[in-house]
Scaffold this motif. Sequence first.
Motif, mmCIF file in Angstrom:
data_model
loop_
_atom_site.group_PDB
_atom_site.id
_atom_site.type_symbol
_atom_site.label_atom_id
_atom_site.label_comp_id
_atom_site.label_asym_id
_atom_site.label_seq_id
_atom_site.Cartn_x
_atom_site.Cartn_y
_atom_site.Cartn_z
ATOM 1 N N VAL A 376 0.845 -1.198 0.000
ATOM 2 C CA VAL A 376 0.000 0.000 0.000
ATOM 3 C C VAL A 376 0.880 1.247 0.000
ATOM 4 N N LEU A 377 0.390 2.287 -0.672
ATOM 5 C CA LEU A 377 1.156 3.533 -0.800
ATOM 6 C C LEU A 377 0.198 4.715 -0.749
ATOM 7 N N PRO A 378 0.457 5.717 0.106
ATOM 8 C CA PRO A 378 -0.430 6.883 0.149
ATOM 9 C C PRO A 378 -0.127 7.871 -0.968
ATOM 10 N N CYS A 379 -1.154 8.637 -1.352
ATOM 11 C CA CYS A 379 -0.974 9.711 -2.314
ATOM 12 C C CYS A 379 -1.762 10.934 -1.840
ATOM 13 N N ASP A 380 -1.410 12.103 -2.367
ATOM 14 C CA ASP A 380 -2.026 13.351 -1.928
ATOM 15 C C ASP A 380 -3.087 13.873 -2.883
ATOM 16 N N SER A 381 -3.172 13.301 -4.073
ATOM 17 C CA SER A 381 -4.147 13.767 -5.050
ATOM 18 C C SER A 381 -4.402 12.663 -6.066
ATOM 19 N N PHE A 382 -5.466 12.830 -6.821
ATOM 20 C CA PHE A 382 -5.774 11.864 -7.872
ATOM 21 C C PHE A 382 -4.656 11.794 -8.897
ATOM 22 N N GLU A 383 -4.179 12.941 -9.346
ATOM 23 C CA GLU A 383 -3.145 12.956 -10.382
ATOM 24 C C GLU A 383 -1.857 12.316 -9.882
ATOM 25 N N GLU A 384 -1.480 12.585 -8.637
ATOM 26 C CA GLU A 384 -0.287 11.936 -8.094
ATOM 27 C C GLU A 384 -0.501 10.435 -8.016
ATOM 28 N N GLY A 385 -1.681 10.018 -7.548
ATOM 29 C CA GLY A 385 -1.975 8.594 -7.462
ATOM 30 C C GLY A 385 -1.943 7.914 -8.817
ATOM 31 N N LEU A 386 -2.475 8.606 -9.830
ATOM 32 C CA LEU A 386 -2.478 8.045 -11.179
ATOM 33 C C LEU A 386 -1.053 7.841 -11.681
ATOM 34 N N ARG A 387 -0.199 8.777 -11.408
ATOM 35 C CA ARG A 387 1.216 8.632 -11.822
ATOM 36 C C ARG A 387 1.887 7.492 -11.059
ATOM 37 N N PHE A 388 1.536 7.337 -9.780
ATOM 38 C CA PHE A 388 2.086 6.222 -9.008
ATOM 39 C C PHE A 388 1.647 4.882 -9.602
ATOM 40 N N VAL A 389 0.364 4.780 -9.950
ATOM 41 C CA VAL A 389 -0.144 3.542 -10.551
ATOM 42 C C VAL A 389 0.598 3.246 -11.849
ATOM 43 N N GLU A 390 0.816 4.265 -12.650
ATOM 44 C CA GLU A 390 1.543 4.078 -13.906
ATOM 45 C C GLU A 390 2.959 3.572 -13.653
ATOM 46 N N ARG A 391 3.643 4.169 -12.704
ATOM 47 C CA ARG A 391 5.024 3.762 -12.420
ATOM 48 C C ARG A 391 5.089 2.334 -11.881
ATOM 49 N N ILE A 392 4.126 1.979 -11.057
ATOM 50 C CA ILE A 392 4.114 0.627 -10.493
ATOM 51 C C ILE A 392 3.877 -0.413 -11.588
ATOM 52 N N THR A 393 2.893 -0.162 -12.452
ATOM 53 C CA THR A 393 2.638 -1.132 -13.518
ATOM 54 C C THR A 393 3.804 -1.192 -14.496
ATOM 55 N N ASP A 394 4.500 -0.091 -14.676
ATOM 56 C CA ASP A 394 5.622 -0.093 -15.607
ATOM 57 C C ASP A 394 6.804 -0.905 -15.089
ATOM 58 N N LEU A 395 6.879 -1.139 -13.788
ATOM 59 C CA LEU A 395 7.943 -1.999 -13.264
ATOM 60 C C LEU A 395 7.789 -3.409 -13.828
ATOM 61 N N CYS A 396 6.596 -3.918 -13.806
ATOM 62 C CA CYS A 396 6.240 -5.166 -14.472
ATOM 63 C C CYS A 396 4.729 -5.191 -14.479
ATOM 64 N N GLY A 397 4.154 -5.332 -15.633
ATOM 65 C CA GLY A 397 2.702 -5.358 -15.710
ATOM 66 C C GLY A 397 2.090 -4.318 -16.616
ATOM 67 N N THR A 398 2.918 -3.585 -17.369
ATOM 68 C CA THR A 398 2.349 -2.644 -18.325
ATOM 69 C C THR A 398 1.459 -3.401 -19.304
ATOM 70 N N GLY A 399 0.246 -2.892 -19.483
ATOM 71 C CA GLY A 399 -0.681 -3.527 -20.402
ATOM 72 C C GLY A 399 -1.634 -4.499 -19.756
ATOM 73 N N HIS A 400 -1.359 -4.934 -18.532
ATOM 74 C CA HIS A 400 -2.207 -5.950 -17.913
ATOM 75 C C HIS A 400 -3.498 -5.359 -17.361
ATOM 76 N N SER A 401 -3.438 -4.676 -16.221
ATOM 77 C CA SER A 401 -4.681 -4.191 -15.626
ATOM 78 C C SER A 401 -4.416 -3.194 -14.512
ATOM 79 N N SER A 402 -5.404 -2.380 -14.266
ATOM 80 C CA SER A 402 -5.421 -1.483 -13.118
ATOM 81 C C SER A 402 -6.868 -1.251 -12.737
ATOM 82 N N GLY A 403 -7.079 -0.687 -11.550
ATOM 83 C CA GLY A 403 -8.434 -0.483 -11.072
ATOM 84 C C GLY A 403 -8.558 0.823 -10.328
ATOM 85 N N ILE A 404 -9.784 1.263 -10.131
ATOM 86 C CA ILE A 404 -10.024 2.529 -9.459
ATOM 87 C C ILE A 404 -11.297 2.458 -8.632
ATOM 88 N N PHE A 405 -11.211 2.979 -7.415
ATOM 89 C CA PHE A 405 -12.384 3.141 -6.565
ATOM 90 C C PHE A 405 -12.700 4.623 -6.481
#
Length: 497
Positions: A376-405
């Motif tokens: 788990v990782l905290p974020c301060d805004s939607f845009e920051e969180g979106l960039r975090f999600v992108e960076r995490i998937t780019d480590l391994c998993g680009t193209g697979h899936s992501s989700g949003i609540f």
Amino acid sequence: MNGQSILSEQASSEQASAGQTSSSAPKTDSADGQAFIAEIVARARAAQKIAATWSQERVDEVCVAVGWSVYNDENIRKLAELAVAETGMGRVEDKITKHKNKVMGVLRDIRGVRTVGLMEEDPARGLRKYAKPVGVVGALAPVTNPTATPASNGLSILKGANAVIFAPHPKAKKSTTLACTFMREALRKVGAPEDLVQVIEEPSIELTQELMRQVDLIVATGGSAMVKAAYSSGKPAYGVGPGNAVQLLCEDADPEDAAKKIATSKSFDNATSCSSENSAVVHRAVWDRFLAGLQKEGGWLCTAEQKKALRHYLWVTGKNGQENLNPAIIAQDADKIARGAGFDVTKGTRFLIVQGEQPIESDRFFWEKISPVLTVLPCDSFEEGLRFVERITDLCGTGHSSGIFTFREDYIDRMGLYMRSSRIMVRQPMVSGNGGTFFNGMPSTVTLGCGTWGNNITTENIHWKHFINVTWLAMPIELNRPKDEDIFGDYWKRFGK
């Protein structure tokens, strides 16, 4: 998923198709191995030649029979118990649930679909489309889902009047073979050729490679080495990219609802699925309530020291100097993983929680873990969180899936436009949502394409449409050529001819 691939395992070479006396294939003689594969492929072609003559009604009758063989409670329990006993991975009850959902999902999707003969007609354009089989499919099955994968993929393949030969993971060969045995028995019961479904009972690297060379189409569900081998075989192939599913919780999310769904998804079958949430990026406005919700649902929040101990236990350095997941932790119970790392958790712990650290790229816990461990990782805004999600998937998993609540349409649309993910789940558990479930419209499957982002040919969920050839027949229609002015008029007005 990453992890152990069928092509990194050594196995003996005695071979067979399910339900028959095993045939022998020498361990060292490649010529005999080629001959053995040629023999079972020939049997598959003979069976498929018969299936190619069937009406749509006959194809559907066969699919329902085979579906029941891997759906009825008695057979499912046998498959689930054998899979857990043989591989040491996952949970019996969860595997039963997985079978029920996946098989019924595929049967729902293929019901009423035309995959034989004239399947579509467009009189205005003068087009007719005729569905035809692809032939003999070679299907590689993973150790993490050795029975649900052949059950699900097998139905989609049979729907196109094809034959299939499964190559199991060596550590799951008995359970995959049993699934194929049930399907073969169902074929025999309705008078269909049993050799429409076959399996290599004693798989080896060489035989699997030879199978891929001799079939018409390959579907590879499993590790990256397996998928790479399939794409290098010289035959058309559907493969999957690595999974590293990440959820984003926005400031308007319902943290208790998200915690319940993610906890259920993360702990399901001990995270054998590549769609199991690997990380969650959480807005600070809901951070405390979300963590409390996770712990209420059986999560154990690790201390910094426990995280450090997990770090050394989850990843080990091999002889080649590369760091890989410790095979001993893959799809194991959370308390067993904790003990292996050197600490205890309370009874009833379903999954472990670690807080991620910046920079994301330096924290190994953001990589796919194939175990009930959630970062788990905290974020301060939607845009920051979106960039975090992108960076995490780019480590391994680009193209697979992501989700949003979130309930905000602008956030949902922004994520859909921005993320290089083949599938995005909105307020859903990803382990069930990604592969199709009864509460969304995704095609039901166990094989998830990841597009060019994941070195795959398609972003789609691999299902029945990927196992047919389609002939386009064009009738003559009234001339429909536009004038030059219709196409270039606006351009000429601005820039001249």
